[in-house]
Design a protein around this motif. Structure first.
Motif, short mmCIF file in Angstrom:
data_model
loop_
_atom_site.label_atom_id
_atom_site.label_comp_id
_atom_site.label_asym_id
_atom_site.label_seq_id
_atom_site.Cartn_x
_atom_site.Cartn_y
_atom_site.Cartn_z
N GLN A 4 0.83 -1.22 0.00
CA GLN A 4 0.00 0.00 0.00
C GLN A 4 0.86 1.26 0.00
N ASP A 35 -1.87 -0.82 -3.87
CA ASP A 35 -3.11 -0.12 -3.57
C ASP A 35 -2.77 1.29 -3.09
N PRO A 66 1.91 0.41 5.44
CA PRO A 66 2.12 0.80 4.04
C PRO A 66 3.62 0.82 3.73
#
Lengths: 247, 247
Positions: A4, A35, A66
């Motif tokens: 992410q 993402d 992330p």
């Protein structure tokens, strides 16, 4: 499953999935790889952003952090004291400290997460006046100035230097181009499609330099041309995907 | 923290975050409410999509399932046998069964998840010819026809009826508008910005009808105008957010 990226910032981040937005463009660039998670909060300054940190970047969790984040505040902090938007104002020294707190929190979340600081964009004062005029409000004096945005930008870059982080000097970068005032800014502050393209390009450059080059990153699942139509299992097994035998 | 929508489909989904794309527009519409997660796989048909299910919608996991998903396959399944793209062809009866398998898997992942079936768009055969001609390939016969796409669309709608799911009849919807061939399709198959807008509008309508109306859903964290600049903690406490005291 996928890594992410988190885009953390104010309205310029919140609006980054609107038509031609830089966030959507990143999601498109990394469409089979990463993402891109939107965490933009319109009107927020760096002081209010601190309240969001434990929620957006929770500590003591087993979830994967992330792999990269953009930190993009300052446009509201730089609103001038004693002017229309003074409630958003944050003194520049506190802005600097707040950025450091944000970075330190993200470091605690994940030491390896790439943290990229983005300066506020330049301000086109006449564009701001026109924006307020259109809604029936006459500004005697601008609520933001380009000079003040520049001071916040400079301090943002100082934080990046002090903390050894990559940064994007959007304030300077945009002003290199003639006509930046209306080419890149739609209302003297927010971004046009072309302004969004500048941010996309710069973020992509910094991400690529830091090991997130989209042409070199793995894509999830085989490209369709690598699937043997007579034996599709093969391609999925090669990618360590169990066949959907159970379905 | 936030609910998730997953967009599951082929290239028309994969490209949905490109300029003017319907996925990006959804992410913008729900920018403070929902994470719109892109799971589009260019060139995939419903048969190959089955291999992805256990990975994209894992069972036996403690992670929260998405609250809604779009299922958007068929454009590749409908490629004609004996023509240029026959490797992507899936017989219509199998397409129907595959859609049911996808839906049943998603039901197993979460019975309450909203599942929306989207039919393939119409095909503009001359647009396809022009697309291949531009890359130096002369099509004697089209690899896809609008008539065949319509058969797959009809079967997609039948699955939705049989399984009592909302659906979007994109094939019919687009053809209601004069000039749909080039107004909505860029190469006879993929979407223009205006074609993307049709999908965005339809998905938004179906999602809203099913309880995901963006004007009625909660936004995460207070709007900045509700923050008292002299006592910002208050607004965040009211939203059950612990203050960032520890930072």
């Amino acid at each position: 499953m996928r890594p992410q990226f988190i885009l953390f910032g104010d309205s310029i981040t919140q609006q980054s999935f609107s038509h031609g937005g830089w966030g959507a463009a990143l999601a498109d660039t990394y469409s089979r790889q990463v993402d891109v998670i939107l965490r933009g909060y319109s009107g927020y300054n760096s002081r209010w952003a601190l309240f969001l940190l434990p929620h957006i970047f929770p500590l003591n969790t087993s979830t994967k952090p992330p792999v990269a984040a953009t930190i993009f505040f300052g446009a509201n902090d730089a609103a001038l004291l004693g002017r229309l938007k003074e409630r958003q104002h944050v003194p520049v020294e506190e802005y600097k400290e707040n950025l450091k707190k944000i970075v330190n929190h993200l470091k605690e979340r994940s030491p390896t997460m790439l943290k990229v600081l983005i300066t506020p964009p330049p301000i086109h004062e006449e564009g701001r006046r026109a924006f307020f005029r259109a809604s029936g409000e006459i500004l005697e004096l601008p609520e933001r100035t380009n000079e003040m945005a520049g001071i916040y930008a400079k301090n943002c870059l100082e934080v990046a230097r002090e903390m050894d982080l990559p940064s994007i000097d959007l304030w300077s970068k945009m002003q290199e181009v003639e006509g930046w005032q209306t080419k890149f800014l739609s209302d003297g502050l927010h971004l046009t499609v072309e302004g969004n393209a500048v941010v996309h390009k710069e973020v992509l450059r910094v991400f690529s330099e830091a090991g997130f080059c989209p042409t070199e990153m793995p894509s999830d699942f085989p490209p369709h041309l690598e699937i043997n139509e007579n034996n599709p299992e093969e391609a999925f097994e090669q990618q360590h995907c169990s066949a959907a035998a159970a379905i």
